[in-house]
Design a protein around this motif. Structure first.
Motif, PDB file in Angstrom:
ATOM      1  N   ARG A 130      44.078  -4.048  48.768  1.00 10.28           N
ATOM      2  CA  ARG A 130      44.321  -5.448  48.417  1.00 10.28           C
ATOM      3  C   ARG A 130      44.065  -5.707  46.933  1.00 10.28           C
ATOM      4  O   ARG A 130      44.821  -6.403  46.266  1.00 10.28           O
ATOM      5  CB  ARG A 130      43.378  -6.305  49.246  1.00 10.28           C
ATOM      6  CG  ARG A 130      43.823  -7.702  49.447  1.00 10.28           C
ATOM      7  CD  ARG A 130      42.721  -8.432  50.142  1.00 10.28           C
ATOM      8  NE  ARG A 130      42.679  -8.273  51.564  1.00 10.28           N
ATOM      9  CZ  ARG A 130      43.429  -8.978  52.424  1.00 10.28           C
ATOM     10  NH1 ARG A 130      44.303  -9.832  51.973  1.00 10.28           N
ATOM     11  NH2 ARG A 130      43.307  -8.805  53.712  1.00 10.28           N
ATOM     12  N   VAL A 131      42.989  -5.120  46.418  1.00 11.83           N
ATOM     13  CA  VAL A 131      42.637  -5.326  45.007  1.00 11.83           C
ATOM     14  C   VAL A 131      43.679  -4.630  44.123  1.00 11.83           C
ATOM     15  O   VAL A 131      44.168  -5.190  43.135  1.00 11.83           O
ATOM     16  CB  VAL A 131      41.219  -4.783  44.702  1.00 11.83           C
ATOM     17  CG1 VAL A 131      40.862  -4.996  43.249  1.00 11.83           C
ATOM     18  CG2 VAL A 131      40.188  -5.441  45.621  1.00 11.83           C
TER      19      VAL A 131
ATOM     20  N   CYS B 206      45.511 -17.333  42.332  1.00 19.22           N
ATOM     21  CA  CYS B 206      45.772 -16.782  43.672  1.00 19.22           C
ATOM     22  C   CYS B 206      44.576 -17.034  44.575  1.00 19.22           C
ATOM     23  O   CYS B 206      43.429 -16.794  44.199  1.00 19.22           O
ATOM     24  CB  CYS B 206      46.046 -15.277  43.572  1.00 19.22           C
ATOM     25  SG  CYS B 206      46.062 -14.451  45.184  1.00 19.22           S
TER      26      CYS B 206
ATOM     27  N   THR C 259      38.235 -13.896  48.688  1.00 18.37           N
ATOM     28  CA  THR C 259      38.263 -13.713  47.227  1.00 18.37           C
ATOM     29  C   THR C 259      39.650 -14.049  46.675  1.00 18.37           C
ATOM     30  O   THR C 259      40.662 -13.647  47.249  1.00 18.37           O
ATOM     31  CB  THR C 259      37.902 -12.255  46.848  1.00 18.37           C
ATOM     32  OG1 THR C 259      36.574 -11.986  47.308  1.00 18.37           O
ATOM     33  CG2 THR C 259      37.940 -12.033  45.345  1.00 18.37           C
ATOM     34  N   GLY C 260      39.683 -14.788  45.598  1.00 18.43           N
ATOM     35  CA  GLY C 260      40.941 -15.069  44.900  1.00 18.43           C
ATOM     36  C   GLY C 260      40.805 -14.619  43.461  1.00 18.43           C
ATOM     37  O   GLY C 260      39.865 -13.885  43.111  1.00 18.43           O
ATOM     38  N   TYR C 261      41.718 -15.045  42.627  1.00 16.81           N
ATOM     39  CA  TYR C 261      41.597 -14.700  41.206  1.00 16.81           C
ATOM     40  C   TYR C 261      42.384 -15.659  40.325  1.00 16.81           C
ATOM     41  O   TYR C 261      43.289 -16.353  40.792  1.00 16.81           O
ATOM     42  CB  TYR C 261      42.046 -13.256  40.935  1.00 16.81           C
ATOM     43  CG  TYR C 261      43.526 -12.976  41.166  1.00 16.81           C
ATOM     44  CD1 TYR C 261      44.476 -13.240  40.188  1.00 16.81           C
ATOM     45  CD2 TYR C 261      43.964 -12.425  42.362  1.00 16.81           C
ATOM     46  CE1 TYR C 261      45.824 -12.975  40.398  1.00 16.81           C
ATOM     47  CE2 TYR C 261      45.310 -12.158  42.589  1.00 16.81           C
ATOM     48  CZ  TYR C 261      46.235 -12.434  41.592  1.00 16.81           C
ATOM     49  OH  TYR C 261      47.573 -12.181  41.806  1.00 16.81           O
TER      50      TYR C 261
ATOM     51  N   TYR D 292      42.159 -10.172  34.537  1.00 18.64           N
ATOM     52  CA  TYR D 292      42.182 -10.459  35.980  1.00 18.64           C
ATOM     53  C   TYR D 292      40.749 -10.807  36.370  1.00 18.64           C
ATOM     54  O   TYR D 292      39.882  -9.930  36.397  1.00 18.64           O
ATOM     55  CB  TYR D 292      42.686  -9.213  36.683  1.00 18.64           C
ATOM     56  CG  TYR D 292      42.758  -9.235  38.184  1.00 18.64           C
ATOM     57  CD1 TYR D 292      43.928  -9.610  38.843  1.00 18.64           C
ATOM     58  CD2 TYR D 292      41.674  -8.839  38.960  1.00 18.64           C
ATOM     59  CE1 TYR D 292      44.006  -9.590  40.236  1.00 18.64           C
ATOM     60  CE2 TYR D 292      41.749  -8.820  40.343  1.00 18.64           C
ATOM     61  CZ  TYR D 292      42.921  -9.197  40.966  1.00 18.64           C
ATOM     62  OH  TYR D 292      43.016  -9.174  42.343  1.00 18.64           O
TER      63      TYR D 292
HETATM   64  C1  PML Z   1      45.785 -10.935  49.046  1.00 14.07           C
HETATM   65  O1  PML Z   1      46.223  -9.795  49.118  1.00 14.07           O
HETATM   66  O2  PML Z   1      45.534 -11.578  50.064  1.00 14.07           O
HETATM   67  C2  PML Z   1      45.448 -11.494  47.707  1.00 14.07           C
HETATM   68  C3  PML Z   1      44.157 -10.950  47.309  1.00 14.07           C
HETATM   69  C4  PML Z   1      43.686 -11.436  45.981  1.00 14.07           C
HETATM   70  C5  PML Z   1      42.313 -10.948  45.560  1.00 14.07           C
HETATM   71  C6  PML Z   1      42.174  -9.452  45.554  1.00 14.07           C
HETATM   72  C7  PML Z   1      40.824  -9.054  44.957  1.00 14.07           C
HETATM   73  O3  PML Z   1      39.858  -9.001  45.717  1.00 14.07           O
HETATM   74  O4  PML Z   1      40.755  -8.803  43.755  1.00 14.07           O
END
Ligand code: PML
Length: 294
Positions: free
Chosen positions: A165-166, A187, A196-198, A206
């Protein structure tokens, strides 16, 4: 082989009903397509959001060689709760040049959830710019080279962050930030279990924001902010159609405070304009864009 010198875009999208379950994509050489497809299918079938009823795979020869970019530098901001994370996200967006109005609009869109692609907003006035609001804009035709992926995985492992995901989000955010006219991206994961978003921006990197929503919340999605509203269709075409490959990674940083983020960037750019001023630490967003440097 013509076009992208034998490179293919491989995309997966899994849905149940019309709800998005999972998606993934990358750019690969012919020999890696089979393995990638199997990995994507396994990922779709074992997602925390449950089993999909539709799984689409698309393998497409790149029309031209991908543009090479560097990944944005990564850090994780210290946050205490959704209100704190959202306040910090708003502050970062303001410092990247996004108006209060556009920030408010983006949070309202993401709170409602249900966006299929990303909302594209004018960073100044907050107007929606995507041609089809239901569909939104999709950042696509993107990937990371094998060498850069190896370095990324090693660097993320050190920070206990090596998760698909990251990696996927970083590659996507890096392509978005490379687009001409992009001020920033917000996001919030649309996965109810992932909190977690960003905020990402060319000037900020990021910046991960843990605890940006409560577990179980259905809010989520992405908003891209542009300073070039009049060139919105060109921007959407770049995001959706231009092949871009991350060929190099940048620093993968630690968990830091807003103050730490400021200090880090002031240290990196001693002669540069400060993006996070003293007032920001108390939560008052200063106006106008700033620069942190990549
Ligand atoms: C998603 O795939 O749902 C978006 C994830 C965004 C954050 C990912 C992270 O932990 O850096």
């Amino acid at each position: 082989m013509k076009g992208g010198k034998g490179l293919y875009s491989v995309r997966m999208r899994a849905e149940r009903g019309h709800a998005h379950i999972s998606g993934a994509e990358g750019i690969f050489g012919e020999n890696d397509i089979g393995e990638t497809v199997l990995a994507y299918v396994a990922r779709a079938l074992h997602h925390s959001k449950g089993a999909p009823d539709t799984l689409e795979l698309k393998v497409e020869l790149l029309p031209r060689p991908p543009a090479l970019i560097s990944a944005l530098p990564v850090c994780t901001l210290k946050t205490t709760c959704p209100a704190d994370a959202k306040r910090k996200a708003a502050l970062l967006l303001a410092r990247a040049g996004v108006s209060e109005r556009a920030i408010g609009k983006a949070f309202r869109i993401l709170s409602a959830g249900r966006m299929r692609g990303a909302a594209l907003l004018d960073a100044a006035g907050g107007e929606r710019l995507e041609p089809d609001r239901k569909r939104g804009v999709r950042a696509s035709m993107l990937g990371i080279s094998r060498g850069a992926m190896k370095s990324l995985e090693a660097a993320l492992s050190e920070k206990k962050l090596d998760h698909p995901r990251v990696k996927d989000a970083l590659v996507l955010a890096s392509k978005v930030a490379s687009a001409d006219g992009i001020a920033a991206e917000l996001c919030i994961s649309d996965d109810p279990d992932y909190t977690t978003g960003y905020v990402a921006a060319p000037a900020l990197g990021y910046v991960r924001l843990p605890r940006i929503k409560k577990k179980g919340s259905l809010e989520g999605g992405r908003a891209f902010f542009t300073t070039k509203a009049s060139a919105a269709s060109r921007l959407a075409r770049y995001l959706e159609e231009t092949p871009v490959l991350v060929g190099k990674i940048s620093e993968i940083g630690d968990i830091i405070t807003l103050h730490g983020l400021q200090a880090r960037h002031n240290h990196r750019k001693p002669g540069g304009k400060k993006i996070l001023g003293k007032k920001d630490r108390t939560g008052r967003a200063a106006s106008g864009p700033g620069r942190l440097g990549r």
